[in-house]
Design a protein around this motif. Structure first.
Motif, PDB file in Angstrom:
ATOM      1  N   MET A   1       1.042  -1.109   0.141  1.00  0.00           N
ATOM      2  CA  MET A   1       0.037   0.035  -0.002  1.00  0.00           C
ATOM      3  C   MET A   1       0.865   1.199  -0.168  1.00  0.00           C
ATOM      4  O   MET A   1       1.680   1.412   0.898  1.00  0.00           O
ATOM      5  N   SER A   2       0.504   2.257  -0.872  1.00  0.00           N
ATOM      6  CA  SER A   2       1.592   3.535  -0.977  1.00  0.00           C
ATOM      7  C   SER A   2       0.927   4.304  -0.040  1.00  0.00           C
ATOM      8  O   SER A   2      -0.108   4.405   0.602  1.00  0.00           O
ATOM      9  N   VAL A   3       1.740   5.783   0.284  1.00  0.00           N
ATOM     10  CA  VAL A   3       1.359   6.596   1.156  1.00  0.00           C
ATOM     11  C   VAL A   3      -0.055   7.418   0.466  1.00  0.00           C
ATOM     12  O   VAL A   3      -0.017   7.652  -0.652  1.00  0.00           O
ATOM     13  N   SER A   4      -0.836   7.815   1.353  1.00  0.00           N
ATOM     14  CA  SER A   4      -2.103   8.539   0.720  1.00  0.00           C
ATOM     15  C   SER A   4      -1.569   9.785   0.341  1.00  0.00           C
ATOM     16  O   SER A   4      -0.968  10.789   0.930  1.00  0.00           O
ATOM     17  N   GLN A   5      -2.011  10.381  -0.930  1.00  0.00           N
ATOM     18  CA  GLN A   5      -1.789  11.639  -1.388  1.00  0.00           C
ATOM     19  C   GLN A   5      -2.990  12.609  -0.982  1.00  0.00           C
ATOM     20  O   GLN A   5      -3.315  13.656  -1.357  1.00  0.00           O
ATOM     21  N   PHE A   6      -4.206  12.046  -0.326  1.00  0.00           N
ATOM     22  CA  PHE A   6      -5.174  12.783   0.133  1.00  0.00           C
ATOM     23  C   PHE A   6      -5.191  13.379   1.404  1.00  0.00           C
ATOM     24  O   PHE A   6      -4.688  12.683   2.345  1.00  0.00           O
ATOM     25  N   SER A 396     -11.113  -0.642 -12.515  1.00  0.00           N
ATOM     26  CA  SER A 396      -9.823   0.004 -13.200  1.00  0.00           C
ATOM     27  C   SER A 396      -9.989   1.322 -13.398  1.00  0.00           C
ATOM     28  O   SER A 396      -9.100   2.055 -13.409  1.00  0.00           O
ATOM     29  N   TYR A 397     -11.249   1.523 -13.867  1.00  0.00           N
ATOM     30  CA  TYR A 397     -11.621   3.078 -14.474  1.00  0.00           C
ATOM     31  C   TYR A 397     -11.323   3.748 -13.197  1.00  0.00           C
ATOM     32  O   TYR A 397     -10.707   5.001 -13.216  1.00  0.00           O
ATOM     33  N   LEU A 398     -12.006   3.621 -12.086  1.00  0.00           N
ATOM     34  CA  LEU A 398     -12.023   4.444 -11.150  1.00  0.00           C
ATOM     35  C   LEU A 398     -10.816   4.660 -10.528  1.00  0.00           C
ATOM     36  O   LEU A 398     -10.153   5.682 -10.041  1.00  0.00           O
ATOM     37  N   ARG A 399      -9.987   3.366 -10.312  1.00  0.00           N
ATOM     38  CA  ARG A 399      -8.496   3.454  -9.781  1.00  0.00           C
ATOM     39  C   ARG A 399      -7.484   4.576 -10.593  1.00  0.00           C
ATOM     40  O   ARG A 399      -6.923   5.242  -9.900  1.00  0.00           O
ATOM     41  N   GLU A 400      -7.631   4.424 -11.908  1.00  0.00           N
ATOM     42  CA  GLU A 400      -6.934   5.347 -12.523  1.00  0.00           C
ATOM     43  C   GLU A 400      -7.141   6.810 -12.565  1.00  0.00           C
ATOM     44  O   GLU A 400      -6.347   7.660 -12.541  1.00  0.00           O
ATOM     45  N   HIS A 401      -8.489   6.901 -12.244  1.00  0.00           N
ATOM     46  CA  HIS A 401      -9.026   8.467 -12.375  1.00  0.00           C
ATOM     47  C   HIS A 401      -8.640   8.867 -10.619  1.00  0.00           C
ATOM     48  O   HIS A 401      -8.226  10.175 -10.620  1.00  0.00           O
ATOM     49  N   ILE A 402      -8.638   7.895  -9.616  1.00  0.00           N
ATOM     50  CA  ILE A 402      -8.383   8.559  -8.319  1.00  0.00           C
ATOM     51  C   ILE A 402      -6.870   8.814  -8.255  1.00  0.00           C
ATOM     52  O   ILE A 402      -6.627   9.642  -7.911  1.00  0.00           O
ATOM     53  N   THR A 465     -14.700   0.527  -0.613  1.00  0.00           N
ATOM     54  CA  THR A 465     -14.515   0.425   0.938  1.00  0.00           C
ATOM     55  C   THR A 465     -13.236   0.389   1.446  1.00  0.00           C
ATOM     56  O   THR A 465     -12.869   1.334   2.219  1.00  0.00           O
ATOM     57  N   LYS A 466     -12.455  -0.141   0.935  1.00  0.00           N
ATOM     58  CA  LYS A 466     -10.971  -0.200   0.873  1.00  0.00           C
ATOM     59  C   LYS A 466     -10.171   1.311   0.596  1.00  0.00           C
ATOM     60  O   LYS A 466      -9.522   1.772   1.490  1.00  0.00           O
ATOM     61  N   VAL A 467     -10.593   1.792  -0.468  1.00  0.00           N
ATOM     62  CA  VAL A 467     -10.336   3.033  -0.754  1.00  0.00           C
ATOM     63  C   VAL A 467     -10.497   4.078   0.367  1.00  0.00           C
ATOM     64  O   VAL A 467      -9.851   4.776   0.559  1.00  0.00           O
ATOM     65  N   ILE A 468     -11.561   4.160   0.619  1.00  0.00           N
ATOM     66  CA  ILE A 468     -12.130   5.013   1.583  1.00  0.00           C
ATOM     67  C   ILE A 468     -11.410   4.774   3.074  1.00  0.00           C
ATOM     68  O   ILE A 468     -10.897   5.614   3.431  1.00  0.00           O
ATOM     69  N   GLY A 472      -7.596   6.771   0.330  1.00  0.00           N
ATOM     70  CA  GLY A 472      -7.281   6.488  -1.071  1.00  0.00           C
ATOM     71  C   GLY A 472      -5.578   6.180  -1.202  1.00  0.00           C
ATOM     72  O   GLY A 472      -5.019   5.966  -2.160  1.00  0.00           O
ATOM     73  N   ALA A 473      -5.100   5.357  -0.075  1.00  0.00           N
ATOM     74  CA  ALA A 473      -3.786   4.941  -0.149  1.00  0.00           C
ATOM     75  C   ALA A 473      -3.929   3.432  -0.976  1.00  0.00           C
ATOM     76  O   ALA A 473      -2.915   3.112  -1.729  1.00  0.00           O
ATOM     77  N   ASP A 474      -4.829   2.804  -0.570  1.00  0.00           N
ATOM     78  CA  ASP A 474      -5.014   1.365  -1.029  1.00  0.00           C
ATOM     79  C   ASP A 474      -6.146   1.289  -2.143  1.00  0.00           C
ATOM     80  O   ASP A 474      -7.143   1.295  -2.082  1.00  0.00           O
ATOM     81  N   LEU A 475      -5.320   1.314  -3.215  1.00  0.00           N
ATOM     82  CA  LEU A 475      -6.249   1.235  -4.663  1.00  0.00           C
ATOM     83  C   LEU A 475      -6.203  -0.148  -5.436  1.00  0.00           C
ATOM     84  O   LEU A 475      -6.578  -0.144  -6.343  1.00  0.00           O
ATOM     85  N   ASP A 476      -5.562  -1.085  -4.698  1.00  0.00           N
ATOM     86  CA  ASP A 476      -5.496  -2.515  -5.233  1.00  0.00           C
ATOM     87  C   ASP A 476      -6.722  -3.249  -5.552  1.00  0.00           C
ATOM     88  O   ASP A 476      -7.586  -2.807  -4.452  1.00  0.00           O
TER      89      ASP A 476
END
Ligand code: BG6
Length: 476
Positions: A1-6, A396-402, A465-468, A472-476
């Motif tokens: 998981m990367s660091v959140s940019q949000f 996939s669409y949402l991940r790339e846009h987030i 649910t995971k994204v929230i 926004g750090a876990d987009l996998d």
């Protein structure tokens, strides 16, 4: 998981609109609205464009808004599903004709107010902040019939009375407001956008820009009233966004793209900067438009919005020799097909970097916080033998846009939040279909209106649910 940019407190959620979700089109004292007159099928586009006037309903047509997804009766179940995903914001709209069924009454409909109080209280129960659009493609039909809708200056009075009623009735429950959904769509889809119907002799450009002037004055007044009722209120404008790329680096193509962008940004230029942009005078002169205004209008327009909200589905593309034959309408704004990007089943380009480009352009231009209030992929879903919906294409669409939105934040842009469009499947605004689905929650209903309306969580439900929960750090 990367660091959140949000940033902390970034609002995550989803969006619906009254006209595409509520149904119950004549319940609770509601009056008919423009969208109630727009049928599914071959007449849909002509009616939406205001070329085929519809003042009465026909027995031989199906009107998807009449029942929609029955949010009116199922809002508790739907908001509970949003809460389960961890939403901190829910965007919806108020149907003007639930509050003022005809639109020009002096006293509001108490039942309509009670309904929305219940909806917003339900949100509060889960700590969800409502983000409320006052007018999302639904003008009361009585105002269209009796007053010609936004071509008439009287609409400013009707709208501001309605806006004040909402600010007062929902004070303490709602603090984020939008005046007009996708205000620029008035130019592209005049009946669904602003209740405009045309006569043969009309100068359509004149009618549209005069209506735009009335909406802009009404929006500025509503913004002022919102701040008077409660200084904590924050009001935004709302653009159907997506920058135009020039087809080539030929200067004429670059100029065409700039003009196309200005056509849409014209509205936001007024709402966010408080005056008509300098290019408007020439635009009006060349189109034979003469705006009738009143003394004091330019003072009113100085009531600018607190933030700039927008929808983003796709970027657009323009050339100097763009015409009816070589362009098509994704989200009703005409565009050339960009050969460098993929498109959805409905031909809407998929361009996450275009979102970052659009956000940077908007912040450079307005220097106000942005709020991405619509984004998503309209796609056909299938329910498998286990009753599950594996919508990896949507993830996939949402991940790339987030990710792209995260990059825009890293570029230095303040972004208040993100509400995906149609978080629960709803009726498509352009086509009237149910099969063009955007949701994390599947609704059992088809294009003809058949189905149980039962709600089912899709694979994307668990992913979001995971994204929230990870901000926004876990987009996998
Ligand atoms: C925006 C509107 O234009 O795009 C929504 O604000 C609409 O009302 C959304 O539903 C997606 O468009 P469509 O045509 O796929 O429903």
């Amino acid at each position: 998981m990367s660091v959140s940019q949000f940033p902390d407190g970034f609002l995550w959620g989803g969006a619906l609109a009254a006209n595409q979700a509520e149904g119950a089109y004549l319940e609770g004292g509601k009056g008919l609205t423009t969208v109630d007159m727009i049928p599914h099928g071959s007449h849909r586009m002509a009616v939406k464009l205001g070329l085929e006037p519809r003042f009465t309903l026909r027995d031989d047509e199906f009107y998807p808004s009449h029942d929609a997804i029955d949010f009116y009766h199922r809002y508790k179940e739907d908001i509970a599903l949003m809460a389960e995903m961890g939403f901190t914001v829910f965007r919806t709209s108020i149907a003007w004709s639930r509050i003022y069924p005809q639109g020009d009454e002096l006293t509001p409909n108490a039942e309509g107010i009670a309904f929305y109080r219940d909806v917003f209280n339900e949100c509060k129960k889960y700590g969800i902040e409502p983000l409320v659009t006052l007018c999302h493609f639904d003008v009361p039909m009585h105002l269209v019939r009796e007053h010609g809708s936004w071509r008439n200056r009287k609409m400013i009075e009707f709208f501001t009375r309605y806006a004040r009623t909402c600010f007062e009735a929902f004070d303490g429950l709602v603090k984020y407001w939008l005046t007009f959904n996708e205000i620029n769509i008035l130019l592209h889809s005049p009946f669904s956008g602003a209740g405009l119907v045309f006569d043969e002799q009309d100068n359509k450009e004149q009618v549209k820009y005069q209506a735009a002037h009335h909406e802009l004055v009404a929006s500025a007044l509503a913004t002022k009233i919102a701040h008077e009722v409660n200084p904590a209120n924050q009001v935004g404008c709302m653009l159907a966004g997506g920058n135009f790329y020039p087809w080539s680096c030929k200067p004429e193509d670059v100029w065409a793209a700039l003009e196309k962008d200005r056509e849409n940004l014209f509205f936001i230029d007024v709402q966010a900067r408080g005056a008509y942009p300098s290019y408007a005078a020439r635009l009006f002169r060349e189109k034979g438009i003469s705006i009738v205004s009143e003394p004091g209008d330019s003072e009113i327009l100085k009531n600018t919005v607190d933030f700039v909200s927008f929808s983003y589905y796709a970027s657009r593309c323009a050339s100097a020799d763009m015409n009816e034959g070589n362009s098509s309408a994704a989200n009703v704004v005409k565009s050339l097909k960009n050969p460098y990007i993929q498109a959805s089943e409905w031909g809407w380009g998929i361009d996450p970097l275009g979102l970052r480009i659009t956000m940077n352009m908007m912040y450079d231009r307005y220097q106000k916080p942005l709020f991405l209030v619509e984004n998503g992929l309209g796609a056909k879903d299938t329910v498998n033998d286990q009753g599950e919906i594996e919508d990896d294409y949507r993830i996939s669409y949402l991940r790339e846009h987030i990710k792209a939105m995260g990059e825009a934040i890293a570029d230095g842009i303040p972004v208040m939040g993100y509400t995906t469009w149609g978080c629960i499947d709803l009726v498509s605004a352009s086509t009237g279909e149910m099969s063009k689905r955007y949701g994390f929650v599947y609704v059992d209903r088809d294009d003809s209106g058949a189905g149980t309306l039962a709600r089912t969580r899709k694979k994307s439900f668990y992913w979001y649910t995971k994204v929230i929960s990870s901000n926004g750090a876990d987009l996998d």
